[in-house]
Design a protein around this motif. Structure first.
Motif, PDB file in Angstrom:
ATOM      1  N   LEU A 192     -33.249  19.143  21.620  1.00  0.00           N
ATOM      2  CA  LEU A 192     -33.116  17.736  21.263  1.00  0.00           C
ATOM      3  C   LEU A 192     -34.456  17.127  20.860  1.00  0.00           C
ATOM      4  O   LEU A 192     -34.540  16.388  19.883  1.00  0.00           O
ATOM      5  CB  LEU A 192     -32.522  16.968  22.451  1.00  0.00           C
ATOM      6  CG  LEU A 192     -32.345  15.469  22.253  1.00  0.00           C
ATOM      7  CD1 LEU A 192     -31.241  15.231  21.219  1.00  0.00           C
ATOM      8  CD2 LEU A 192     -31.990  14.795  23.548  1.00  0.00           C
ATOM      9  N   VAL A 193     -35.517  17.444  21.613  1.00  0.00           N
ATOM     10  CA  VAL A 193     -36.815  16.834  21.329  1.00  0.00           C
ATOM     11  C   VAL A 193     -37.361  17.278  19.973  1.00  0.00           C
ATOM     12  O   VAL A 193     -38.133  16.568  19.340  1.00  0.00           O
ATOM     13  CB  VAL A 193     -37.815  17.134  22.469  1.00  0.00           C
ATOM     14  CG1 VAL A 193     -38.255  18.582  22.443  1.00  0.00           C
ATOM     15  CG2 VAL A 193     -39.009  16.207  22.425  1.00  0.00           C
ATOM     16  N   ARG A 194     -36.941  18.456  19.486  1.00  0.00           N
ATOM     17  CA  ARG A 194     -37.405  18.936  18.178  1.00  0.00           C
ATOM     18  C   ARG A 194     -36.486  18.519  17.037  1.00  0.00           C
ATOM     19  O   ARG A 194     -36.920  18.474  15.886  1.00  0.00           O
ATOM     20  CB  ARG A 194     -37.548  20.456  18.192  1.00  0.00           C
ATOM     21  CG  ARG A 194     -38.740  20.919  19.013  1.00  0.00           C
ATOM     22  CD  ARG A 194     -38.941  22.405  18.924  1.00  0.00           C
ATOM     23  NE  ARG A 194     -39.161  22.852  17.557  1.00  0.00           N
ATOM     24  CZ  ARG A 194     -39.043  24.127  17.165  1.00  0.00           C
ATOM     25  NH1 ARG A 194     -38.678  25.054  18.039  1.00  0.00           N
ATOM     26  NH2 ARG A 194     -39.258  24.459  15.925  1.00  0.00           N
ATOM     27  N   ARG A 195     -35.203  18.231  17.334  1.00  0.00           N
ATOM     28  CA  ARG A 195     -34.292  17.895  16.241  1.00  0.00           C
ATOM     29  C   ARG A 195     -34.182  16.399  15.987  1.00  0.00           C
ATOM     30  O   ARG A 195     -33.524  15.989  15.036  1.00  0.00           O
ATOM     31  CB  ARG A 195     -32.922  18.516  16.471  1.00  0.00           C
ATOM     32  CG  ARG A 195     -32.111  18.018  17.612  1.00  0.00           C
ATOM     33  CD  ARG A 195     -30.755  18.725  17.671  1.00  0.00           C
ATOM     34  NE  ARG A 195     -29.924  18.209  18.725  1.00  0.00           N
ATOM     35  CZ  ARG A 195     -29.714  18.809  19.886  1.00  0.00           C
ATOM     36  NH1 ARG A 195     -30.269  19.980  20.135  1.00  0.00           N
ATOM     37  NH2 ARG A 195     -28.937  18.261  20.787  1.00  0.00           N
ATOM     38  N   THR A 196     -34.807  15.577  16.801  1.00  0.00           N
ATOM     39  CA  THR A 196     -34.818  14.140  16.513  1.00  0.00           C
ATOM     40  C   THR A 196     -35.989  13.823  15.584  1.00  0.00           C
ATOM     41  O   THR A 196     -37.080  14.374  15.754  1.00  0.00           O
ATOM     42  CB  THR A 196     -34.953  13.313  17.805  1.00  0.00           C
ATOM     43  OG1 THR A 196     -36.061  13.794  18.541  1.00  0.00           O
ATOM     44  CG2 THR A 196     -33.711  13.404  18.644  1.00  0.00           C
ATOM     45  N   PRO A 197     -35.794  12.925  14.615  1.00  0.00           N
ATOM     46  CA  PRO A 197     -36.861  12.628  13.659  1.00  0.00           C
ATOM     47  C   PRO A 197     -37.986  11.843  14.317  1.00  0.00           C
ATOM     48  O   PRO A 197     -37.752  11.009  15.198  1.00  0.00           O
ATOM     49  CB  PRO A 197     -36.151  11.801  12.587  1.00  0.00           C
ATOM     50  CG  PRO A 197     -34.953  11.237  13.249  1.00  0.00           C
ATOM     51  CD  PRO A 197     -34.555  12.215  14.300  1.00  0.00           C
ATOM     52  N   LYS A 198     -39.193  12.141  13.885  1.00  0.00           N
ATOM     53  CA  LYS A 198     -40.372  11.438  14.398  1.00  0.00           C
ATOM     54  C   LYS A 198     -41.114  10.869  13.199  1.00  0.00           C
ATOM     55  O   LYS A 198     -41.932  11.535  12.582  1.00  0.00           O
ATOM     56  CB  LYS A 198     -41.268  12.392  15.185  1.00  0.00           C
ATOM     57  CG  LYS A 198     -40.608  12.909  16.442  1.00  0.00           C
ATOM     58  CD  LYS A 198     -41.310  14.119  16.970  1.00  0.00           C
ATOM     59  CE  LYS A 198     -40.540  14.751  18.096  1.00  0.00           C
ATOM     60  NZ  LYS A 198     -39.262  15.309  17.680  1.00  0.00           N
TER      61      LYS A 198
END
Length: 148
Positions: A57-63
């Protein structure tokens, strides 16, 4: 009283659950770990946030975008009711005095006075910031609010 007289309060110390002590104990054989698999093994398990190879989840959410949080100003807050109760009339209040009375944790940090509570003593307060209402209340009581 001696050190050998000290004991924990009754009921606060529990013995650890004994697993793997036979079929009759309710947690024998597999010892509550189920059958096979990574979590059943000694030393087995996955790190926090691991989702079984799926993109976490932490890598697939846009930043995207800019976040101003790291550049924000953080104040230690002191309310007027604390100044009223802890200081005598006519005293000069600085960050060092506030730290000595344990109203703030770091005397080198920024301090802001807010208007919660009432004040009747004439105090001279020298800190980094005041709320507008706090300045009104301090000056109405005959004190001074000085920004350093």
């Amino acid at each position: 009283m001696n050190l050998n007289d000290l004991h924990p309060a009754p009921g606060t110390k529990r013995k650890p659950k004994r697993v793997g002590c036979g079929a009759g104990c309710g947690s024998g054989k597999t010892s509550g770990r189920g059958h096979k698999g990574q979590k059943s093994r000694s030393g087995g398990g996955v790190r926090p946030g691991f989702e079984g190879g799926q993109m976490p989840l932490v890598r697939r959410t846009p930043k995207r975008g800019f976040n101003n949080a790291r550049f924000g100003t953080s104040y230690q807050v002191v309310n007027l009711d604390l100044l009223e109760s802890r200081f005598e009339s006519g005293s000069v209040i600085t960050a060092a005095e506030l730290a000595a009375k344990r109203l703030i944790s770091d005397e080198k940090g920024l301090v802001k006075v807010l208007a919660k509570g009432d004040i009747s003593k004439a105090l001279t307060v020298k800190v980094n910031a005041f709320s507008a209402e706090a300045i009104k209340k301090i000056e109405a009581a005959g004190g001074k609010a000085e920004v350093i």
